[in-house]
Design a protein around this motif. Structure first.
Motif, PDB file in Angstrom:
ATOM      1  N   LYS A 321       0.780  -1.252  -0.125  1.00  0.00           N
ATOM      2  CA  LYS A 321      -0.009   0.151  -0.031  1.00  0.00           C
ATOM      3  C   LYS A 321       0.921   1.336   0.016  1.00  0.00           C
ATOM      4  O   LYS A 321       0.744   2.215  -0.838  1.00  0.00           O
ATOM      5  CB  LYS A 321      -0.931   0.034   1.174  1.00  0.00           C
ATOM      6  N   GLN A 322       1.898   1.525   0.904  1.00  0.00           N
ATOM      7  CA  GLN A 322       2.798   2.600   0.804  1.00  0.00           C
ATOM      8  C   GLN A 322       3.555   2.485  -0.284  1.00  0.00           C
ATOM      9  O   GLN A 322       3.634   3.896  -0.929  1.00  0.00           O
ATOM     10  CB  GLN A 322       3.754   2.370   2.067  1.00  0.00           C
ATOM     11  N   SER A 332       9.517   9.022  -1.764  1.00  0.00           N
ATOM     12  CA  SER A 332       9.996   7.582  -1.095  1.00  0.00           C
ATOM     13  C   SER A 332       8.776   6.715  -0.599  1.00  0.00           C
ATOM     14  O   SER A 332       7.977   7.465   0.030  1.00  0.00           O
ATOM     15  CB  SER A 332      11.093   7.887  -0.183  1.00  0.00           C
ATOM     16  N   ASN A 333       8.915   5.649  -0.643  1.00  0.00           N
ATOM     17  CA  ASN A 333       7.793   4.644   0.386  1.00  0.00           C
ATOM     18  C   ASN A 333       8.328   4.489   1.696  1.00  0.00           C
ATOM     19  O   ASN A 333       7.569   4.024   2.521  1.00  0.00           O
ATOM     20  CB  ASN A 333       7.833   3.269  -0.212  1.00  0.00           C
ATOM     21  N   LEU A 351      11.440  -4.483  -0.160  1.00  0.00           N
ATOM     22  CA  LEU A 351      10.690  -4.849   1.348  1.00  0.00           C
ATOM     23  C   LEU A 351      11.976  -5.316   2.389  1.00  0.00           C
ATOM     24  O   LEU A 351      11.774  -5.055   3.362  1.00  0.00           O
ATOM     25  CB  LEU A 351       9.660  -5.962   1.061  1.00  0.00           C
ATOM     26  N   SER A 352      12.841  -6.010   1.782  1.00  0.00           N
ATOM     27  CA  SER A 352      14.021  -6.435   2.586  1.00  0.00           C
ATOM     28  C   SER A 352      14.933  -5.468   3.276  1.00  0.00           C
ATOM     29  O   SER A 352      15.556  -5.493   4.192  1.00  0.00           O
ATOM     30  CB  SER A 352      14.941  -7.357   1.852  1.00  0.00           C
ATOM     31  N   GLY A 366      -0.635   1.441  21.625  1.00  0.00           N
ATOM     32  CA  GLY A 366      -0.734   1.235  20.050  1.00  0.00           C
ATOM     33  C   GLY A 366      -0.887  -0.331  20.005  1.00  0.00           C
ATOM     34  O   GLY A 366      -0.147  -1.090  20.436  1.00  0.00           O
ATOM     35  N   ALA A 367      -1.752  -0.694  19.105  1.00  0.00           N
ATOM     36  CA  ALA A 367      -1.920  -2.044  18.785  1.00  0.00           C
ATOM     37  C   ALA A 367      -1.114  -2.810  17.692  1.00  0.00           C
ATOM     38  O   ALA A 367      -0.458  -1.992  17.033  1.00  0.00           O
ATOM     39  CB  ALA A 367      -3.476  -2.326  18.260  1.00  0.00           C
ATOM     40  N   THR A 368      -0.745  -4.115  17.730  1.00  0.00           N
ATOM     41  CA  THR A 368       0.199  -4.612  16.921  1.00  0.00           C
ATOM     42  C   THR A 368      -0.667  -5.267  15.566  1.00  0.00           C
ATOM     43  O   THR A 368      -0.765  -6.467  15.596  1.00  0.00           O
ATOM     44  CB  THR A 368       1.182  -5.766  17.659  1.00  0.00           C
ATOM     45  N   ASP A 369      -1.348  -4.522  14.887  1.00  0.00           N
ATOM     46  CA  ASP A 369      -2.247  -4.762  13.536  1.00  0.00           C
ATOM     47  C   ASP A 369      -1.826  -3.928  12.531  1.00  0.00           C
ATOM     48  O   ASP A 369      -1.086  -3.014  12.748  1.00  0.00           O
ATOM     49  CB  ASP A 369      -3.564  -4.889  14.048  1.00  0.00           C
ATOM     50  N   ALA A 370      -2.486  -4.170  11.609  1.00  0.00           N
ATOM     51  CA  ALA A 370      -2.241  -3.552  10.157  1.00  0.00           C
ATOM     52  C   ALA A 370      -2.669  -1.902  10.330  1.00  0.00           C
ATOM     53  O   ALA A 370      -1.994  -1.343   9.536  1.00  0.00           O
ATOM     54  CB  ALA A 370      -2.851  -4.369   8.844  1.00  0.00           C
ATOM     55  N   SER A 371      -3.547  -1.502  11.180  1.00  0.00           N
ATOM     56  CA  SER A 371      -4.128  -0.473  11.243  1.00  0.00           C
ATOM     57  C   SER A 371      -3.188   0.626  11.959  1.00  0.00           C
ATOM     58  O   SER A 371      -3.217   1.644  11.737  1.00  0.00           O
ATOM     59  CB  SER A 371      -5.472  -0.107  11.836  1.00  0.00           C
ATOM     60  N   ASN A 372      -2.222  -0.177  12.686  1.00  0.00           N
ATOM     61  CA  ASN A 372      -1.125   0.837  13.308  1.00  0.00           C
ATOM     62  C   ASN A 372       0.276   0.457  12.974  1.00  0.00           C
ATOM     63  O   ASN A 372       1.236   0.581  13.560  1.00  0.00           O
ATOM     64  CB  ASN A 372      -1.367   0.319  14.864  1.00  0.00           C
ATOM     65  N   CYS A 373       0.445   0.077  11.609  1.00  0.00           N
ATOM     66  CA  CYS A 373       1.564  -0.157  11.097  1.00  0.00           C
ATOM     67  C   CYS A 373       2.089   0.441  10.099  1.00  0.00           C
ATOM     68  O   CYS A 373       1.332   1.039   9.087  1.00  0.00           O
ATOM     69  CB  CYS A 373       1.712  -1.867  10.609  1.00  0.00           C
ATOM     70  N   GLU A 374       3.331   0.838   9.947  1.00  0.00           N
ATOM     71  CA  GLU A 374       3.948   1.641   8.818  1.00  0.00           C
ATOM     72  C   GLU A 374       5.210   0.987   8.738  1.00  0.00           C
ATOM     73  O   GLU A 374       6.002   0.498   9.583  1.00  0.00           O
ATOM     74  CB  GLU A 374       4.151   3.114   9.172  1.00  0.00           C
ATOM     75  N   MET A 375       5.807   1.083   7.422  1.00  0.00           N
ATOM     76  CA  MET A 375       7.040   0.405   7.133  1.00  0.00           C
ATOM     77  C   MET A 375       7.928   1.861   6.966  1.00  0.00           C
ATOM     78  O   MET A 375       7.897   2.649   6.251  1.00  0.00           O
ATOM     79  CB  MET A 375       6.950  -0.286   5.862  1.00  0.00           C
TER      80      MET A 375
END
Length: 387
Positions: A321-322, A332-333, A351-352, A366-375
Motif C-alpha cells: 500500500k505504501q 519515497s515509500n 521490502l527487505s 498502540g495495537a500490533t495490527d495493520a491499522s497501526n503499522c507503517e514501514m
C-alpha cells in the motif's frame, strides 16, 4: 593415595547400628558406628523414590552385583563413604523397615515380612569395598573422578565436597533440608530440588554476587551462616512484599540480581500488582518472565517482555500500500525519507530494506495490527527505536 580391597564385609555388617535421619533424609552411620555414611562432601540421598531404592534391593535378591563401594579411612578402624552412599542407604533403609518392595504376586513386603531365606540372602551378601587412604585433596579429587559416571554431580554438590567443613554442614541443614518449613514459600521464587542443592546454590549465588567458589572458600571454617541466612531472607522478603501476587513465572528468576538493582527504590505494591495484571492480560506480551523486571524498571525496557512483532503478511500488505501511494506521488515509500531533502526523498525501498514500526507506540496503547503499522527504511526505524 593407597587402596586396599575388602571382600569380608557383608550387608549385615554395614547395617549393624545403621542410623537414618528421616528429617534430613540421609544415612548417618553404619558398621556399628565405625562408618559415616554421608560425610558433608557427599550429595543428599536421592534414591528414596520407590524406584531406585527398590531396584537396589531387587538386585541383591536376584544376586546381581552391587558394584564397587569406596570407603575413605579417617582413623583407626573408622571410615566414611567415598562412593556408594546411595546404595548403602537404600539397603540400610530397607533392612530397618523404612520402605517395602513388591514380591512376585505384587504384594508389598517389608524386610521383616520376607521369608527367612531371603532375609539371610540379603544380610549375608558380601560387598566389594576399596578402602582408600590419602590426603584431603587426593580423596576429594578421587571423589570427583568416580562420580563422573552415574547420576552426575551438580555444581553445588561438587563445591560442597571441595569446601566441606562446619559452614557447609550448617548451610546444608538450612537450605538442603526438605523438611524445612520455609521450603514451600521459597519454592515460589526458586526452581530446582532442595536435596540436589539447588536452593543452597541459589542462596550462595545471591550473597556472593555469583562468586560462590570464593565465598565458600573464605567462609569454609565459619561456625555460623548468619550472613548467608540474613541476605537470603532479605531477598525473599523484598520480593514477597513488592509483589502482592505470586505467579508461576516468578520461579527461577534472578531475584538476587534484581534485589541489588532495585531494592533501594520505593514501590507501591498495589500499583505494581495492577501493572503486572495488566501486562499478563495483554495479548501482545510474549515473555511473561520479563514482566517483573520490566515493571521494576519503570516499564521502559520493552525487550524484556518481547512485545509481539508484526507478522510477515501484515508487513507485505502495508509495504504494498505504501509503495503504491509513494510511486503515484513520486516520493519515497519510507514516510520519513519522503519528508527529507537528500537523495532518498524519492527512493523506493525494497521490502527487505524496510522494517515494520508501530505508528502509535505499543507502550502508549498502540495495537500490533495493520491499522497501526507503517514501514520505515532500516536506518530510520533504528534511529526512531533508539530515541
Amino acid at each position: 593415595m593407597k587402596t586396599q580391597l575388602r571382600t569380608d564385609i557383608t550387608i549385615a555388617d554395614i547395617c549393624k547400628g545403621f542410623v537414618y535421619n528421616e528429617l534430613e533424609g540421609k544415612g548417618l552411620f553404619g558398621l556399628d558406628g565405625k562408618l559415616t555414611i554421608q560425610p558433608e562432601y557427599q550429595r543428599n540421598y536421592i534414591y528414596a523414590d520407590g524406584k531406585r531404592d527398590v531396584a537396589v534391593i531387587d538386585s541383591i535378591i536376584k544376586g546381581y552385583p552391587l558394584g564397587i563401594l569406596y570407603f575413605n579411612k579417617v582413623g583407626e578402624d573408622r571410615y566414611e563413604v567415598l562412593d556408594g552412599q546411595q546404595r548403602i542407604t537404600s539397603f540400610g533403609r530397607y533392612v530397618t523397615k523404612k520402605f517395602a518392595i513388591k514380591d512376585s504376586n505384587g504384594l508389598e513386603q517389608y524386610f521383616n515380612g520376607l521369608p527367612k531365606d531371603l532375609q539371610d540372602k540379603i544380610m549375608q551378601t558380601p560387598l566389594l569395598i576399596y578402602i582408600c587412604e590419602g590426603e584431603e585433596s587426593e580423596i576429594k579429587e578421587w571423589f570427583k573422578t568416580i562420580n563422573i559416571a552415574g547420576v552426575p554431580l551438580k555444581e553445588q554438590e561438587l563445591l560442597n565436597a571441595i569446601y566441606s567443613g562446619p559452614f557447609v554442614t550448617l548451610a546444608k541443614a538450612e537450605f538442603s533440608n526438605s523438611q524445612n518449613a520455609n521450603v514451600q514459600k521459597w519454592s515460589a521464587y526458586i526452581s530446582g530440588s532442595v536435596i540436589r542443592q539447588d536452593f543452597l546454590h541459589t542462596a550462595l549465588d545471591w550473597v556472593s554476587k555469583g562468586e560462590i567458589d570464593n565465598y565458600m572458600s573464605s567462609h569454609r571454617q565459619d561456625t555460623n551462616i548468619n550472613e548467608l541466612k540474613a541476605y537470603f531472607t532479605s531477598v525473599i522478603d523484598w520480593v514477597s512484599t513488592t509483589f502482592n501476587s505470586v505467579e508461576k513465572e516468578m520461579c527461577g528468576l534472578e531475584w538476587g540480581r534484581l534485589y541489588e538493582k532495585y531494592h533501594n527504590q520505593a514501590y507501591s505494591s498495589d500499583d505494581i500488582d495492577k501493572k503486572v495484571k495488566e501486562l499478563y492480560g495483554d495479548p501482545y506480551v510474549k515473555n511473561r518472565k520479563g514482566v517483573f523486571e520490566y515493571v521494576l524498571g519503570g516499564c521502559i525496557e520493552h525487550k524484556l517482555i518481547e512485545v509481539r512483532v508484526f507478522d510477515e503478511a501484515t508487513k507485505k500488505s502495508v509495504y504494498a500500500k505504501q509503495t503504491k501511494v509513494a510511486e503515484a506521488n513520486g516520493h519515497s515509500n519510507c514516510p520519513l525519507c519522503a519528508c527529507g531533502s537528500n537523495s532518498n526523498k524519492t527512493r523506493i525501498w525494497k521490502l527487505s530494506e524496510m522494517d515494520a514500526d508501530h505508528v502509535t507506540a505499543w507502550s502508549k496503547g498502540g495495537a500490533t495490527d495493520a491499522s497501526n503499522c507503517e514501514m520505515l527504511c532500516v536506518t530510520h526505524n533504528r534511529a526512531k527505536g533508539n530515541k
